[in-house]
Design a protein around this motif. Structure first.
Motif, mmCIF file in Angstrom:
data_model
loop_
_atom_site.group_PDB
_atom_site.id
_atom_site.type_symbol
_atom_site.label_atom_id
_atom_site.label_comp_id
_atom_site.label_asym_id
_atom_site.label_seq_id
_atom_site.Cartn_x
_atom_site.Cartn_y
_atom_site.Cartn_z
ATOM 1 N N ASN A 62 35.085 42.565 51.607
ATOM 2 C CA ASN A 62 36.433 43.103 51.734
ATOM 3 C C ASN A 62 37.328 42.066 52.409
ATOM 4 O O ASN A 62 37.107 41.770 53.578
ATOM 5 N N PRO A 63 38.321 41.513 51.683
ATOM 6 C CA PRO A 63 38.620 41.706 50.265
ATOM 7 C C PRO A 63 37.421 41.323 49.391
ATOM 8 O O PRO A 63 36.612 40.486 49.776
ATOM 9 N N ASN A 64 37.376 41.951 48.195
ATOM 10 C CA ASN A 64 36.270 41.657 47.295
ATOM 11 C C ASN A 64 36.437 40.257 46.706
ATOM 12 O O ASN A 64 37.525 39.718 46.643
ATOM 13 N N ALA A 65 35.332 39.664 46.320
ATOM 14 C CA ALA A 65 35.349 38.371 45.634
ATOM 15 C C ALA A 65 34.658 38.572 44.293
ATOM 16 O O ALA A 65 33.655 39.280 44.249
ATOM 17 N N PRO A 66 35.142 38.011 43.200
ATOM 18 C CA PRO A 66 36.253 37.054 43.129
ATOM 19 C C PRO A 66 37.611 37.694 42.829
ATOM 20 O O PRO A 66 38.520 36.995 42.417
ATOM 21 N N THR A 67 37.762 38.996 43.071
ATOM 22 C CA THR A 67 39.013 39.659 42.676
ATOM 23 C C THR A 67 40.121 39.529 43.723
ATOM 24 O O THR A 67 41.295 39.564 43.382
ATOM 25 N N GLY A 68 39.759 39.442 45.002
ATOM 26 C CA GLY A 68 40.749 39.374 46.083
ATOM 27 C C GLY A 68 41.291 40.726 46.501
ATOM 28 O O GLY A 68 42.133 40.822 47.395
ATOM 29 N N LYS B 223 44.494 39.752 48.676
ATOM 30 C CA LYS B 223 44.705 39.588 50.123
ATOM 31 C C LYS B 223 43.765 38.506 50.653
ATOM 32 O O LYS B 223 43.354 38.520 51.817
ATOM 33 N N SER B 224 43.356 37.571 49.782
ATOM 34 C CA SER B 224 42.432 36.525 50.205
ATOM 35 C C SER B 224 43.081 35.157 50.009
ATOM 36 O O SER B 224 44.273 35.087 49.734
ATOM 37 N N ASN B 225 42.299 34.091 50.143
ATOM 38 C CA ASN B 225 42.883 32.759 49.944
ATOM 39 C C ASN B 225 42.678 32.276 48.512
ATOM 40 O O ASN B 225 42.531 31.090 48.262
ATOM 41 N N PHE B 226 42.640 33.227 47.577
ATOM 42 C CA PHE B 226 42.577 32.886 46.155
ATOM 43 C C PHE B 226 43.256 34.006 45.369
ATOM 44 O O PHE B 226 43.468 35.104 45.893
ATOM 45 N N VAL B 227 43.596 33.699 44.127
ATOM 46 C CA VAL B 227 44.156 34.721 43.225
ATOM 47 C C VAL B 227 43.326 34.683 41.949
ATOM 48 O O VAL B 227 42.930 33.607 41.489
ATOM 49 N N PHE B 228 43.025 35.861 41.414
ATOM 50 C CA PHE B 228 42.143 35.983 40.254
ATOM 51 C C PHE B 228 43.025 36.350 39.057
ATOM 52 O O PHE B 228 43.486 37.489 38.950
ATOM 53 N N VAL B 229 43.268 35.363 38.188
ATOM 54 C CA VAL B 229 44.330 35.524 37.191
ATOM 55 C C VAL B 229 43.826 35.471 35.754
ATOM 56 O O VAL B 229 42.819 34.831 35.459
ATOM 57 N N THR B 230 44.573 36.136 34.873
ATOM 58 C CA THR B 230 44.285 36.051 33.443
ATOM 59 C C THR B 230 45.613 35.815 32.740
ATOM 60 O O THR B 230 46.656 36.312 33.190
ATOM 61 N N HIS B 231 45.589 35.042 31.652
ATOM 62 C CA HIS B 231 46.846 34.734 30.966
ATOM 63 C C HIS B 231 47.023 35.655 29.772
ATOM 64 O O HIS B 231 46.062 36.032 29.120
#
Ligand code: PMP
Length: 352
Positions: free
Chosen positions: A151-157, A290-298
């Motif tokens: 929490n936050p979950n990884a890799p979703t954030g 809410k983490s130091n990454f963003v999990f993105v899709t185009h």
């Protein structure tokens, strides 16, 4: 197969993110901190007494345990340190998950959990996240041998609110619940206050992300004194000296510099929020991180194609081929503002 091989414990290991040898790259693939460790860490390194390295380190890692306990208003007996959170989580699995019933974790989560479960022969079940990549507490209201989720979950954030976490713990008082807070310092709410109320709760945190010390390998658990003692007993049955002297001294210096830590975290949060708006402008979608990454899709270009183009340009992000449900996503670590500007400049041109 040779006969001796029949008695070998065979496992499928965890695959860590790539650490390219090239220097001229933008590295956004392993959720490292783009800023250097606290100035006190450099001072501690410079003034280290190398003669002291002749001796074994303190097996109880007291100076580091104490520095961490002080930060969180805990007693030293409520903190356990190890060689990164991977190490403390592996020991926690071995200590706490010894039931015949399956342990539970999300279907999309840190991909080390099933590796440890298989290594230790712990049965497990994956509980599906909902369509917005959220953990749904009701999935954890069933018989089990223990629970773990980040929490936050990884890799979703994606962050699970504290009230939901408490509901999970309340319904699972006869097993250990581990909340892996590797990324909590980037705007999440820690479940640490619940440790006072629930003796079956363990919190895992790390110096690898918010304290810029992935290379030093420091992770820790916080929990009820009795639970921490059980975990220490397992550690002492395995390797007394997990923490080397350098890690103890440098870790202490990092823990003590609260102002620098907060400053780095807020810079990363600020860059992340700006990055979210850039991602949106370029046709990416994502759940709130809410983490130091963003999990993105185009919305148009497949993730693998973007991943390959970025790699060829010397920009590394993380792509997971499985599970299928996330194979069209990229996990992008938040770097410095300058690194992110270069990343978006490349994408803007590439996606034209
Ligand atoms: N938990 C989660 C959710 C992670 O993403 C990571 C980073 N790979 C870890 C734990 C382990 O981090 P470390 O061992 O560097 O503390």
């Amino acid at each position: 197969m040779k006969s001796w091989e029949e008695n070998i414990r065979k496992v499928v290991p965890y695959t860590p993110g790539e650490q390219p040898k090239r220097k001229d790259i933008i590295k956004l693939n392993t959720n490292e901190n783009p800023y250097p460790p606290a100035p006190g860490v450099i001072d501690a390194l410079r003034s280290m007494n190398t003669d002291g390295l002749r001796r074994y380190p303190d097996p109880a890692a007291s100076i580091l345990v104490h520095a961490i306990a002080e930060q969180y208003g805990l007693d030293d007996s409520q903190v356990f340190v190890g060689v990164g959170s991977d190490d403390v989580l592996a020991i926690a699995f071995l200590t706490c998950f010894n039931s015949d019933k399956p342990i539970l974790f999300p279907d999309i989560t840190y991909s080390f959990y099933d590796v440890w479960a298989n290594l230790y022969r712990i049965p497990f079940e994956r509980i599906p996240l909902n369509g917005r990549f959220e953990i749904e507490k009701e999935g954890y209201f069933r018989e089990n041998g223990g629970i773990i989720f980040p929490n936050p979950n990884a890799p979703t954030g994606v962050l699970l609110p504290l009230a939901e976490i408490e509901a999970i713990i309340e319904r699972n008082r006869d097993v250990v619940v581990i909340v892996d807070e590797a990324y909590v310092d980037f705007g999440g709410e820690s479940a640490l206050p619940l440790v006072r109320k629930y003796d079956n709760l363990l919190i895992a945190q790390t110096f690898s992300k918010s304290r810029s010390m992935a290379g030093m390998r420091i992770g820790y658990l916080m929990g009820n004194e009795k639970l921490i003692k059980y975990i220490s007993d397992v550690k002492y049955s395995f390797n007394s000296y997990t923490m080397n002297q350098t890690a103890l001294e440098l870790g202490k210096a990092a823990a003590e510099d609260r102002a620098y830590f907060e400053e780095c975290c807020s810079r990363i949060i600020e860059t992340r929020e700006w990055a979210k708006s850039r991602f949106r402008e370029l046709g990416f979608s994502f759940e709130d991180s809410k983490s130091n990454f963003v999990f993105v899709t185009h919305d148009r270009v497949p993730a693998v194609e973007i991943f390959t183009a970025l790699s060829e340009a010397g920009i590394f992000v993380r792509h997971f081929r499985s599970p299928e449900r996330i194979s069209n996503y990229l996990r992008v670590t938040i770097g410095t503002k300058e690194e992110m500007e270069q990343f978006f400049a490349f994408l803007e041109n590439y996606l034209k």
